[in-house]
Design a protein around this motif. Structure first.
Motif, PDB file in Angstrom:
ATOM      1  N   GLN A 121     -37.237 -15.769 -71.343  1.00 30.23           N
ATOM      2  CA  GLN A 121     -37.919 -14.476 -71.310  1.00 30.23           C
ATOM      3  C   GLN A 121     -37.697 -13.725 -72.624  1.00 30.23           C
ATOM      4  N   PHE A 122     -36.445 -13.748 -73.088  1.00 31.41           N
ATOM      5  CA  PHE A 122     -36.103 -13.061 -74.326  1.00 31.41           C
ATOM      6  C   PHE A 122     -36.871 -13.678 -75.494  1.00 31.41           C
ATOM      7  N   ASN A 123     -36.915 -14.990 -75.506  1.00 28.41           N
ATOM      8  CA  ASN A 123     -37.612 -15.689 -76.591  1.00 28.41           C
ATOM      9  C   ASN A 123     -39.097 -15.332 -76.612  1.00 28.41           C
ATOM     10  N   ASP A 124     -39.705 -15.324 -75.427  1.00 28.38           N
ATOM     11  CA  ASP A 124     -41.131 -15.014 -75.372  1.00 28.38           C
ATOM     12  C   ASP A 124     -41.394 -13.568 -75.782  1.00 28.38           C
ATOM     13  N   ALA A 125     -40.482 -12.672 -75.373  1.00 26.36           N
ATOM     14  CA  ALA A 125     -40.642 -11.262 -75.741  1.00 26.36           C
ATOM     15  C   ALA A 125     -40.536 -11.096 -77.255  1.00 26.36           C
ATOM     16  N   LEU A 126     -39.586 -11.823 -77.839  1.00 29.15           N
ATOM     17  CA  LEU A 126     -39.390 -11.787 -79.300  1.00 29.15           C
ATOM     18  C   LEU A 126     -40.661 -12.231 -80.001  1.00 29.15           C
TER      19      LEU A 126
ATOM     20  N   LYS B  14     -41.406 -31.674 -90.691  1.00 31.48           N
ATOM     21  CA  LYS B  14     -41.834 -33.053 -90.460  1.00 31.48           C
ATOM     22  C   LYS B  14     -40.626 -33.997 -90.533  1.00 31.48           C
ATOM     23  N   MET B  15     -39.809 -33.806 -91.572  1.00 28.80           N
ATOM     24  CA  MET B  15     -38.643 -34.672 -91.754  1.00 28.80           C
ATOM     25  C   MET B  15     -37.666 -34.548 -90.587  1.00 28.80           C
ATOM     26  N   ALA B  16     -37.551 -33.320 -90.054  1.00 29.98           N
ATOM     27  CA  ALA B  16     -36.604 -33.087 -88.959  1.00 29.98           C
ATOM     28  C   ALA B  16     -37.126 -33.654 -87.642  1.00 29.98           C
ATOM     29  N   GLY B  17     -38.405 -34.045 -87.634  1.00 32.32           N
ATOM     30  CA  GLY B  17     -38.971 -34.666 -86.445  1.00 32.32           C
ATOM     31  C   GLY B  17     -39.300 -33.684 -85.325  1.00 32.32           C
ATOM     32  N   LEU B  18     -39.534 -32.416 -85.675  1.00 32.88           N
ATOM     33  CA  LEU B  18     -39.905 -31.446 -84.632  1.00 32.88           C
ATOM     34  C   LEU B  18     -41.341 -31.712 -84.195  1.00 32.88           C
ATOM     35  N   LYS B  19     -41.559 -31.580 -82.877  1.00 29.85           N
ATOM     36  CA  LYS B  19     -42.899 -31.879 -82.367  1.00 29.85           C
ATOM     37  C   LYS B  19     -43.884 -30.766 -82.719  1.00 29.85           C
ATOM     38  N   GLU B  20     -43.401 -29.519 -82.620  1.00 33.84           N
ATOM     39  CA  GLU B  20     -44.271 -28.390 -82.956  1.00 33.84           C
ATOM     40  C   GLU B  20     -43.720 -27.724 -84.214  1.00 33.84           C
ATOM     41  N   VAL B  21     -44.605 -27.164 -85.001  1.00 38.64           N
ATOM     42  CA  VAL B  21     -44.135 -26.421 -86.175  1.00 38.64           C
ATOM     43  C   VAL B  21     -43.704 -25.024 -85.708  1.00 38.64           C
ATOM     44  N   PRO B  22     -42.421 -24.695 -85.840  1.00 35.30           N
ATOM     45  CA  PRO B  22     -41.992 -23.360 -85.384  1.00 35.30           C
ATOM     46  C   PRO B  22     -42.659 -22.273 -86.230  1.00 35.30           C
ATOM     47  N   ALA B  23     -42.992 -21.172 -85.587  1.00 33.25           N
ATOM     48  CA  ALA B  23     -43.602 -20.060 -86.322  1.00 33.25           C
ATOM     49  C   ALA B  23     -42.551 -19.441 -87.244  1.00 33.25           C
ATOM     50  N   ILE B  24     -43.020 -18.883 -88.365  1.00 32.29           N
ATOM     51  CA  ILE B  24     -42.101 -18.150 -89.241  1.00 32.29           C
ATOM     52  C   ILE B  24     -42.330 -16.664 -89.014  1.00 32.29           C
ATOM     53  N   VAL B  25     -41.259 -15.940 -88.797  1.00 29.22           N
ATOM     54  CA  VAL B  25     -41.350 -14.492 -88.639  1.00 29.22           C
ATOM     55  C   VAL B  25     -40.620 -13.865 -89.817  1.00 29.22           C
ATOM     56  N   VAL B  26     -41.321 -13.048 -90.573  1.00 29.79           N
ATOM     57  CA  VAL B  26     -40.636 -12.327 -91.662  1.00 29.79           C
ATOM     58  C   VAL B  26     -40.529 -10.878 -91.246  1.00 29.79           C
ATOM     59  N   ARG B  27     -39.300 -10.432 -91.095  1.00 29.33           N
ATOM     60  CA  ARG B  27     -39.120  -9.040 -90.658  1.00 29.33           C
ATOM     61  C   ARG B  27     -39.250  -8.114 -91.860  1.00 29.33           C
ATOM     62  N   GLU B  28     -40.456  -7.560 -91.988  1.00 29.33           N
ATOM     63  CA  GLU B  28     -40.699  -6.678 -93.137  1.00 29.33           C
ATOM     64  C   GLU B  28     -40.350  -5.243 -92.806  1.00 29.33           C
ATOM     65  N   ASP B  29     -40.498  -4.890 -91.560  1.00 20.91           N
ATOM     66  CA  ASP B  29     -40.224  -3.509 -91.167  1.00 20.91           C
ATOM     67  C   ASP B  29     -39.188  -3.473 -90.073  1.00 20.91           C
TER      68      ASP B  29
ATOM     69  N   GLN C 110     -43.437  -9.637 -79.636  1.00 17.70           N
ATOM     70  CA  GLN C 110     -43.194  -8.471 -80.483  1.00 17.70           C
ATOM     71  C   GLN C 110     -43.571  -8.766 -81.942  1.00 17.70           C
ATOM     72  N   SER C 111     -43.144  -9.926 -82.431  1.00 21.02           N
ATOM     73  CA  SER C 111     -43.437 -10.235 -83.836  1.00 21.02           C
ATOM     74  C   SER C 111     -44.930 -10.448 -84.042  1.00 21.02           C
ATOM     75  N   GLU C 112     -45.581 -10.964 -83.008  1.00 24.02           N
ATOM     76  CA  GLU C 112     -47.039 -11.144 -83.061  1.00 24.02           C
ATOM     77  C   GLU C 112     -47.720  -9.782 -83.173  1.00 24.02           C
ATOM     78  N   MET C 113     -47.228  -8.853 -82.342  1.00 19.29           N
ATOM     79  CA  MET C 113     -47.793  -7.516 -82.308  1.00 19.29           C
ATOM     80  C   MET C 113     -47.620  -6.808 -83.655  1.00 19.29           C
ATOM     81  N   LEU C 114     -46.435  -7.003 -84.261  1.00 14.12           N
ATOM     82  CA  LEU C 114     -46.154  -6.354 -85.545  1.00 14.12           C
ATOM     83  C   LEU C 114     -46.822  -7.069 -86.718  1.00 14.12           C
ATOM     84  N   GLY C 115     -47.485  -8.180 -86.408  1.00 21.33           N
ATOM     85  CA  GLY C 115     -48.150  -8.936 -87.480  1.00 21.33           C
ATOM     86  C   GLY C 115     -47.174  -9.614 -88.411  1.00 21.33           C
ATOM     87  N   GLU C 116     -45.971  -9.925 -87.901  1.00 18.43           N
ATOM     88  CA  GLU C 116     -44.950 -10.528 -88.765  1.00 18.43           C
ATOM     89  C   GLU C 116     -44.805 -12.026 -88.526  1.00 18.43           C
TER      90      GLU C 116
END
Ligand SMILES: [Zn+2]
Length: 402
Positions: free
Chosen positions: A77-82, A124-139, A85-91
Motif C-alpha cells: 500500500q505504501f509503495n503504491d501510494a508513493l 538489463k544487466m541486472a536482469g530485472l523484468k520491468e524497468v523501475p520508474a525513476i523518481v527525481v524529487r525536485e520539490d 504521489q510522484s506521478e501526481m507531482l510529475g516527478e
C-alpha cells in the motif's frame, strides 16, 4: 568469501558474474543470520511449551503469519501510494517508455547527460523484468508550499513485495552534486536492492519482531509467577532481545554490502561509489554543523543564552546493534578490494559506459551544495533545563538511506 562481499562474485578467470557459488555462500548469505534468529525464537517456545502446551507454539506462529500478511499489505500500500504521489507531482519517469525517457532527458540531460542510457543498460544487466520508474524529487513540501529540494541527498529503491511497481527515487541534491559515474554507481546499488528482492527480506525480519515481543512477555510472565526459573528466563529474554536486534542489523549491513558489490559488478564504478559516499559524508557533516549553529541561534532567540551544544556520539556497541548500513570506511575497503581482485573486469564494465557518453550535451555547472537541510528523519533534538541542547543523529543510514 572470495572477494569479501556476500552472495555474488565475479569469476576472476572468465569475468562471468555468478551467484551463490557454494552451499556455504548461500547459507552465509541467506540462511545463517535468519537461522540464528529462528533458533532463539524456537528456544523460547521450547521453554514455554512444558507449561503452556500447544498454545506456546500456535500463538507465535499465528502472530507471525498475521503480521507477515498485514505488513506485506502495508508495504504494498505504501509503495503504491508513493508511486501515485510522484506521478501526481510529475516527478516520475517510466524510463522504459521512449516518451518518458525523452521527457527525462529534456529535463535532466544537461545535469546528467548519460544517465537514462546508463540506467537502461544497468537494468538489463541486472536482469530485472520491468524497468523501475525513476523518481527525481525536485520539490519538497514545506509550510510555505513546495520548495526546490536541492538539499535532498537521498536515494532509495521501493517496490511491492513481489518486486512489481518498482521505483528508484533520487533526490535533486544527488542529481546536481554527483558526477555521472557516481550517480551511476549509486543507482547501480539501488537496482541491486530490487534485483535481490530486499523488500521481501525486510518484511520477513520486521514480521518476526512482534513474535519475539509476545514470547518475551510470556517468558517473563511465567517467570514472575514461578512457572519457570526466574534468572535463566530473564537472561534468555535479555540475550534474545539484544541478539535479535544485532542479527537484524548485521543482516541489513550485509544486504548493503551486497548492493555495493552489485554496483561494482554492474558499473565497474568502485571508486565512483566510494567517492560518492565520501561526498555525502562531507555534505552531511557540514549540514550537522549548520544545524548546531541554527540550534544555538534559536537557543539565544528563545532566551537560552549561552546554550552549550554538543553532538551525542554513539557507542561502538550501539552502532553494532542498530546501524543498518556499514561504515563508509568498511564500504570503501570492500570496494577497493573488489577493484584489486577484478581490475580487468571493472575496467571492462567501465568502458561499456564510457562509450555511451553523450558528447553533445553540455553539463550545467553544479551549484554549491545547499546545507539548509533541517533536522532529518531519525534526528532527535532534546532541550534540557539550563539551555543544553543535544542533537542525536539518527541511525547513520536514516540520514542517507542508500
Ligand atoms: Zn542500500
Amino acid at each position: 568469501m572470495a572477494d569479501g562481499f556476500p552472495s555474488t562474485y565475479v569469476d576472476s578467470k572468465t569475468g562471468a558474474v555468478k551467484r551463490l557459488a557454494t552451499i556455504w555462500d548461500k547459507l552465509e548469505t541467506d540462511g545463517l543470520l535468519k537461522g540464528m534468529d529462528y533458533a532463539l525464537t524456537l528456544g523460547k517456545m521450547a521453554l514455554l511449551a512444558p507449561v503452556m502446551g500447544a498454545v506456546a507454539v500456535v500463538t507465535p506462529v499465528a502472530i507471525w503469519a498475521y503480521k507477515r500478511i498485514s505488513y506485506g499489505a502495508a508495504i504494498n500500500q505504501f509503495n503504491d501510494a508513493l508511486n501515485e504521489q510522484s506521478e501526481m507531482l510529475g516527478e516520475k519517469y517510466r524510463i522504459g517508455e521512449p516518451r518518458h525517457k525523452t521527457e527525462f532527458d529534456a529535463r535532466f540531460g544537461d545535469l546528467q547527460p548519460t544517465f537514462s542510457e546508463d540506467y537502461l543498460r544497468m537494468v538489463k544487466m541486472a536482469g530485472l523484468k520491468e524497468v523501475p520508474a525513476i523518481v527525481v524529487r525536485e520539490d519538497m513540501m514545506s509550510f510555505f508550499g513546495p520548495v526546490h529540494s536541492q538539499h535532498d541527498y537521498n536515494a532509495f529503491a521501493a517496490s511491492r513485495l513481489d518486486g512489481k511497481n518498482a521505483s528508484i527515487t533520487i533526490g535533486q541534491g544527488i542529481m546536481e552534486q554527483m558526477t555521472p559515474g557516481e550517480l551511476r554507481a549509486i543507482v547501480g546499488h539501488e537496482i541491486t536492492h530490487l534485483a535481490l528482492g530486499h523488500t521481501r527480506d525486510r518484511a520477513s525480519w520486521i514480521s518476526r519482531r512482534p513474535v519475539n515481543i509476545a514470547l518475551n512477555a510470556a517468558v517473563l510472565g511465567l517467570a514472575a509467577f514461578g512457572f519457570v526459573p526466574f534468572l535463566p528466563a530473564v537472561a534468555l529474554v535479555g540475550v534474545s532481545y539484544f541478539a535479535h536486534k544485532c542479527l537484524e542489523s548485521i543482516n541489513s549491513r550485509r544486504r548493503e554490502e551486497e548492493c555495493d558489490r552489485g554496483a561494482a559488478i554492474l558499473t565497474g564504478g568502485t571508486t565512483d561509489l566510494a567517492s560518492g559516499l565520501r561526498k555525502l559524508k562531507i555534505i552531511s557533516e557540514k549540514a550537522l554543523k549548520l544545524q548546531l549553529q541554527q540550534a544555538t541561534i534559536m537557543g539565544r532567540i528563545f532566551g537560552r543564552g549561552g546554550a552549550s551544544l554538543k553532538i551525542k556520539e554513539r557507542s561502538k556497541f550501539e552502532k553494532f546493534m542498530k546501524d543498518s548500513h556499514p561504515t563508509n570506511e568498511r564500504r570503501e575497503g570492500l570496494l577497493m578490494k573488489f577493484e584489486q581482485k577484478y581490475h580487468t573486469f571493472c575496467e571492462k564494465q567501465r568502458s561499456l559506459f564510457a562509450n555511451a557518453f553523450n558528447t553533445r550535451a553540455k553539463p550545467r555547472p553544479k551549484p554549491e551544495p545547499d546545507m539548509d537541510m533541517g533536522f532529518g528523519p531519525g534526528t532527535t533534538v532534546k532541550r534540557f533545563p539550563g539551555g543544553m541542547v543535544i542533537i542525536t543523529r539518527g541511525r547513520a543510514s536514516r540520514d542517507f538511506p542508500f
